[in-house]
Scaffold this active site. Structure first.
Site, PDB file in Angstrom:
ATOM      1  NE  ARG A  21      -3.109  -2.575   2.713  1.00 27.58           N
ATOM      2  CZ  ARG A  21      -4.337  -2.816   3.096  1.00 27.58           C
ATOM      3  NH1 ARG A  21      -5.119  -1.851   3.471  1.00 27.58           N
ATOM      4  NH2 ARG A  21      -4.803  -4.043   3.126  1.00 27.58           N
ATOM      5  CB  SER A 134     -19.981 -13.064  12.723  1.00 24.29           C
ATOM      6  OG  SER A 134     -19.260 -12.066  12.081  1.00 24.29           O
ATOM      7  CB  SER A 186     -17.228  -0.530   3.856  1.00 23.79           C
ATOM      8  OG  SER A 186     -16.412  -1.659   3.983  1.00 23.79           O
ATOM      9  CG  HIS A 214     -19.486   2.375   5.571  1.00 24.31           C
ATOM     10  ND1 HIS A 214     -18.519   3.179   5.016  1.00 24.31           N
ATOM     11  CD2 HIS A 214     -18.834   1.363   6.193  1.00 24.31           C
ATOM     12  CE1 HIS A 214     -17.326   2.669   5.263  1.00 24.31           C
ATOM     13  NE2 HIS A 214     -17.485   1.564   5.982  1.00 24.31           N
ATOM     14  CB  THR A 242     -17.534   5.858  12.565  1.00 22.00           C
ATOM     15  OG1 THR A 242     -16.266   6.522  12.707  1.00 22.00           O
ATOM     16  CG2 THR A 242     -18.118   6.255  11.214  1.00 22.00           C
ATOM     17  CE  LYS A 245     -15.812   4.432   8.131  1.00 17.91           C
ATOM     18  NZ  LYS A 245     -14.431   4.477   7.657  1.00 17.91           N
ATOM     19  CB  THR A 274      -7.466   4.034  25.458  1.00 20.04           C
ATOM     20  OG1 THR A 274      -6.793   4.760  24.450  1.00 20.04           O
ATOM     21  CG2 THR A 274      -8.958   4.104  25.210  1.00 20.04           C
ATOM     22  CB  THR A 275      -5.826   9.252  26.352  1.00 24.45           C
ATOM     23  OG1 THR A 275      -4.710   8.916  27.175  1.00 24.45           O
ATOM     24  CG2 THR A 275      -6.109  10.734  26.474  1.00 24.45           C
ATOM     25  CB  THR A 360      -9.361  -4.422   1.215  1.00 23.05           C
ATOM     26  OG1 THR A 360      -8.132  -3.989   1.791  1.00 23.05           O
ATOM     27  CG2 THR A 360     -10.489  -3.584   1.772  1.00 23.05           C
TER      28      THR A 360
HETATM   29  N1  PMP Z   1     -16.984  -0.653  10.720  1.00 24.19           N
HETATM   30  C1  PMP Z   1     -16.908  -0.621   9.388  1.00 24.19           C
HETATM   31  C2  PMP Z   1     -17.932  -1.369   8.600  1.00 24.19           C
HETATM   32  C3  PMP Z   1     -15.903   0.115   8.734  1.00 24.19           C
HETATM   33  O1  PMP Z   1     -15.832   0.131   7.400  1.00 24.19           O
HETATM   34  C4  PMP Z   1     -14.964   0.827   9.514  1.00 24.19           C
HETATM   35  C5  PMP Z   1     -13.835   1.674   8.912  1.00 24.19           C
HETATM   36  N2  PMP Z   1     -13.636   1.668   7.607  1.00 24.19           N
HETATM   37  C6  PMP Z   1     -15.068   0.750  10.900  1.00 24.19           C
HETATM   38  C7  PMP Z   1     -16.079   0.013  11.477  1.00 24.19           C
HETATM   39  C8  PMP Z   1     -14.105   1.485  11.763  1.00 24.19           C
HETATM   40  O2  PMP Z   1     -14.483   2.803  11.902  1.00 24.19           O
HETATM   41  P1  PMP Z   1     -13.397   3.959  12.204  1.00 24.19           P
HETATM   42  O3  PMP Z   1     -12.811   4.338  10.890  1.00 24.19           O
HETATM   43  O4  PMP Z   1     -14.150   5.021  12.889  1.00 24.19           O
HETATM   44  O5  PMP Z   1     -12.378   3.319  13.096  1.00 24.19           O
END
Ligand code: PMP
Length: 405
Positions: A21, A134, A186, A214, A242, A245, A274-275, A360
């Protein structure tokens, strides 16, 4: 001991496979998205692969809220949530998120990845004898969370209700079950049958964990995601999202019952140790959510832009997955050509679309994942289509309409 020789060998292997990459080093310009400077490339470029789907990362409401929060509270949170890092801005954002999803509570994490890993991992490991069902195309963050939990895992075929039902029926009736899936996937951009999955969950006494990463900000009358659009938010046990995005900032969260959030807050190491996010980030995200709760125009223009790009791709016969969402995967089917097209787009046309190759996506389905936004203009679309048409001819790639998936 020094492993640099080993690292070099593994990296060379990746390069030979066409899967190494390269990162475009971008500098986005304030208020000018999708324009940016590519410092290790041709200079000025137009970004066509950002997950800042609505351009909210440049929205004045968001920037003003972040500036004001820095002026008010400084840079960092100063600690973990447990030890001095829970600021007023975090609490207000969690309230905003609970309201967005019609849930009693919400819990923030430092990213969407961490929220899946920590929340799913904690639920699966701490609920006695829990089995996680899952979806086969779930994101790495969910897969890792489930793996880390060491809970029993059953993978069901992607978006396949009959397979999910068969797998639910094969499990003991009294065993706790958690169905983990996404709304908008995604890489293919397809959308899960959430209502039918909730019906199966009810029939077999399962909980549901829905990743709307998404979809939040983009779908539903207030940007609550596909579950909001379909009137299903109260039927899903946990909604995960999230802030990085469509909301344009960074961070992740779950929204669920007050007890479930309190449980994850109390047991999830990925939350506890974690902070906390900077308060300015929390304030910016809250401003973005508040804006998108009442303003539908970004969503409307976004839909129109996506439809326009799809129609133009159809006119020139470029194969793309015709999904009902906003992600446009243009299928190349070859890692070397995919990278060549991406490199040439950048170098010769100032168009930035990162190639999506294995691992990916499966081998043979390498693609350009195009994400139009409401801030792309007609001239951007013209330039994109002309460049793709040229490159398709140059690479002797087939032109055909893809069957709907
Ligand atoms: N879930 C899915 C389906 C994603 O595509 C992604 C990131 N591409 C995440 C969770 C992770 O989210 P973040 O980028 O906020 O870490």
């Amino acid at each position: 001991m020094n492993f640099d020789g080993f690292f070099a060998q593994e990296l060379t292997r990746l390069q030979e496979e066409g899967n190494y990459r390269d990162f475009a080093e971008l500098e986005r310009h304030r208020g000018a998205f999708p324009a940016a400077t590519c410092h290790n490339g041709p200079g000025e470029v137009t970004i066509w692969c950002s997950n800042d789907y609505l351009g909210m990362g440049q929205h004045p409401d968001v920037l003003n809220a972040m500036h004001a929060a820095i002026d008010r509270t400084g840079a960092g949170a100063g600690g973990t949530r447990n030890i001095s890092g829970t600021t007023h801005d975090h609490v207000l954002l969690e309230r905003e998120l609970a309201d967005l999803h019609g849930k009693e509570a919400a819990l923030l994490f430092t990213s969407g990845y961490v929220s899946n890993w920590a929340a799913l991992g904690t639920l699966a490991s701490r609920i006695p004898d829990c089995v996680v069902l899952s979806d086969a195309l779930n994101h790495a963050s969910m897969i890792e969370g489930i793996r880390h939990s060491r809970a029993q895992k059953v993978i069901w075929k992607h978006n396949d209700l009959a397979d999910l039902e068969a797998k639910l029926a094969a499990l003991p009736a009294g065993q706790p079950k958690l169905i983990a899936f996404e709304s908008v996937y995604s890489m293919d951009g397809d959308i899960a049958p959430i209502r039918e999955i909730c019906d199966l969950a009810d029939r077999y006494g399962a909980m549901t964990y829905l990743d709307e990463v998404h979809a939040v900000g983009l779908y539903g009358p207030r940007g609550g995601g596909i579950a909001e659009r379909e009137g299903l938010m109260d039927r899903v046990t946990v909604i995960e999202g999230t802030l990085g995005k469509a909301f344009g900032v960074v961070g992740g969260y779950i929204a669920a019952s007050e007890k479930l959030c309190d449980f994850v807050r109390s047991f999830a190491s990925g939350f506890i140790f974690t902070t906390a996010l900077p308060p300015s980030v929390a304030a910016g995200a809250a401003a973005s959510i508040r804006h998108l709760k009442v303003s539908a125009s970004e969503r409307q223009i976004h839909r129109e832009r996506v439809a326009q790009v799809r129609a133009r791709l159809d006119e020139i016969g470029l194969p793309h997955i015709d999904n009902p969402g906003h992600i446009i995967p243009v299928m190349v089917g070859d890692p070397v050509k995919c990278k060549f097209i991406s490199d040439t787009l950048l170098r010769e046309h100032g168009i930035y679309i990162q190639p999506i190759n294995y691992p990916t996506v499966p081998k043979g389905t390498e693609r350009l994942r195009i994400t139009p936004s409401p801030v792309h203009c007609d001239a951007d679309v013209d330039r994109l289509i002309d460049a793709l048409e040229d490159l398709w001819t140059q690479c002797q790639l087939a032109r055909r309409p893809m069957a709907a998936q």
